[in-house]
Design an enzyme around this catalytic site. Structure first.
Site, mmCIF file in Angstrom:
data_model
loop_
_atom_site.group_PDB
_atom_site.id
_atom_site.type_symbol
_atom_site.label_atom_id
_atom_site.label_comp_id
_atom_site.label_asym_id
_atom_site.label_seq_id
_atom_site.Cartn_x
_atom_site.Cartn_y
_atom_site.Cartn_z
ATOM 1 N N GLY A 11 0.938 -1.290 0.104
ATOM 2 C CA GLY A 11 -0.006 -0.030 0.095
ATOM 3 C C GLY A 11 0.917 1.209 -0.016
ATOM 4 O O GLY A 11 0.375 2.347 0.421
ATOM 5 N N ARG A 88 -5.801 -8.640 -8.702
ATOM 6 C CA ARG A 88 -6.704 -9.653 -9.048
ATOM 7 C C ARG A 88 -7.195 -9.265 -10.569
ATOM 8 O O ARG A 88 -7.174 -8.115 -10.784
ATOM 9 C CB ARG A 88 -8.084 -9.383 -8.253
ATOM 10 N N SER A 133 3.192 2.949 -15.585
ATOM 11 C CA SER A 133 2.113 3.676 -16.229
ATOM 12 C C SER A 133 0.826 3.620 -15.448
ATOM 13 O O SER A 133 0.300 2.769 -14.867
ATOM 14 C CB SER A 133 1.590 2.643 -17.780
ATOM 15 N N LEU A 141 -6.776 -7.206 -19.336
ATOM 16 C CA LEU A 141 -5.549 -7.108 -18.140
ATOM 17 C C LEU A 141 -4.342 -6.169 -18.573
ATOM 18 O O LEU A 141 -3.609 -6.411 -19.508
ATOM 19 C CB LEU A 141 -5.136 -8.551 -17.846
ATOM 20 N N ASP A 142 -4.265 -5.096 -17.779
ATOM 21 C CA ASP A 142 -3.036 -4.212 -18.063
ATOM 22 C C ASP A 142 -3.280 -3.676 -19.634
ATOM 23 O O ASP A 142 -2.298 -3.176 -19.935
ATOM 24 C CB ASP A 142 -1.924 -4.630 -17.741
ATOM 25 N N GLU A 171 6.141 5.955 -9.197
ATOM 26 C CA GLU A 171 4.673 5.669 -9.008
ATOM 27 C C GLU A 171 4.134 6.556 -8.041
ATOM 28 O O GLU A 171 3.079 7.026 -8.166
ATOM 29 C CB GLU A 171 4.572 4.143 -8.801
HETATM 30 C C1 GRF Z 1 3.306 -1.601 -7.548
HETATM 31 O O1 GRF Z 1 4.341 -1.422 -8.028
HETATM 32 C C2 GRF Z 1 2.122 -1.328 -8.564
HETATM 33 O O2 GRF Z 1 2.521 -0.782 -9.510
HETATM 34 C C3 GRF Z 1 1.906 -2.737 -8.568
HETATM 35 O O3 GRF Z 1 2.031 -3.523 -7.308
HETATM 36 C C4 GRF Z 1 2.980 -2.505 -6.729
HETATM 37 C C5 GRF Z 1 2.185 -2.329 -5.407
HETATM 38 O O4 GRF Z 1 2.927 -1.459 -4.635
HETATM 39 N N1 GRF Z 1 0.465 -3.078 -9.283
HETATM 40 P P1 GRF Z 1 2.112 -0.883 -3.181
HETATM 41 O O5 GRF Z 1 1.351 -2.062 -2.613
HETATM 42 O O6 GRF Z 1 1.491 0.397 -3.679
HETATM 43 O O7 GRF Z 1 3.318 -0.683 -2.297
#
Ligand code: GRF
Length: 201
Positions: A11, A88, A133, A141-142, A171
């Site tokens: 998270g 998921r 992204s 998916l994605d 991110e």
């Molecule tokens: C991130 O790299 C996100 O892009 C991917 O899973 C990771 C989750 O990290 N889908 P967090 O739970 O936000 O620390």
């Protein structure tokens, strides 16, 4: 704008949304996890945000899981649903229901490396750059329309762990920025195409 955030793990992206919430006009109404031990639940509780756990293993089908997830989400009538590390695969019915208001962050420069283990795959493919992204969620998916990306250079002695750390730091900046575009009404999905005010990023 009212938002619901879906998580499965640490998270840290959720934390970034919590930290930026006021500035980006995001009122996080609830956090939903499919894993009861997701550390993100603790982050939400620390920020006094309501949490829900919906364990996918207790549902006989993907459809039943998604219907229950949808019932939880709809209690809050959110304007935006943010998948922040939610691991998921969603049914077509679910993605259609929230089309244009559900965003996902994915750790690769889509359309490259959809799915899992993106950092190792980027290294194996000898990519010079890698990244993350944010896209609108569709049934693929994605595979939904990409809104924005953040890039990092791949370094000579990178490991998947080192690369993941640098991408994750990007991110944490990218996701709140994109969400802010959405909450300002400067980002939408029209006929499967992203409509983005380019000055808002
Ligand atoms: C991130 O790299 C996100 O892009 C991917 O899973 C990771 C989750 O990290 N889908 P967090 O739970 O936000 O620390």
């Amino acid at each position: 704008m009212k938002g619901v955030v879906l998580i499965s793990g640490s998270g840290s992206n959720l934390q970034s949304l919590i930290d930026h919430a006021e500035k980006i006009d995001l009122d996080i109404q609830a956090v939903v996890s499919n894993k009861e031990d997701a550390y993100g639940l603790k982050r939400a509780q620390n920020a006094n945000i309501t949490t829900h756990v919906i364990n996918h293993k207790t549902f006989s089908t993907r459809e039943k899981f998604d219907q229950n997830l949808s019932q939880i989400i709809d209690q809050y009538s959110p304007d935006v649903i943010i998948l922040a590390g939610f691991m998921r695969i969603l049914t077509e019915e679910f993605t259609k229901k929230y089309i244009g208001k559900m965003l996902n962050i994915h750790p690769s420069l889509l359309p490259k490396f959809q799915g899992l283990n993106t950092h190792q795959r980027a290294l194996d493919a000898k990519e010079n750059e890698h990244g993350a992204s944010v896209h609108f969620v569709t049934a693929e998916l994605d595979g939904g329309p990409v809104i924005a990306q953040a890039r990092v250079q791949v370094l000579a002695h990178d490991t998947a762990e080192l690369l993941a750390k640098r991408v994750l730091a990007e991110e944490h900046k990218l996701l709140p920025k994109v969400v802010h575009c959405f909450t300002q009404g400067r980002l939408s999905l029209n006929d499967n195409c992203v409509v983005l005010d380019d000055k808002c990023l």
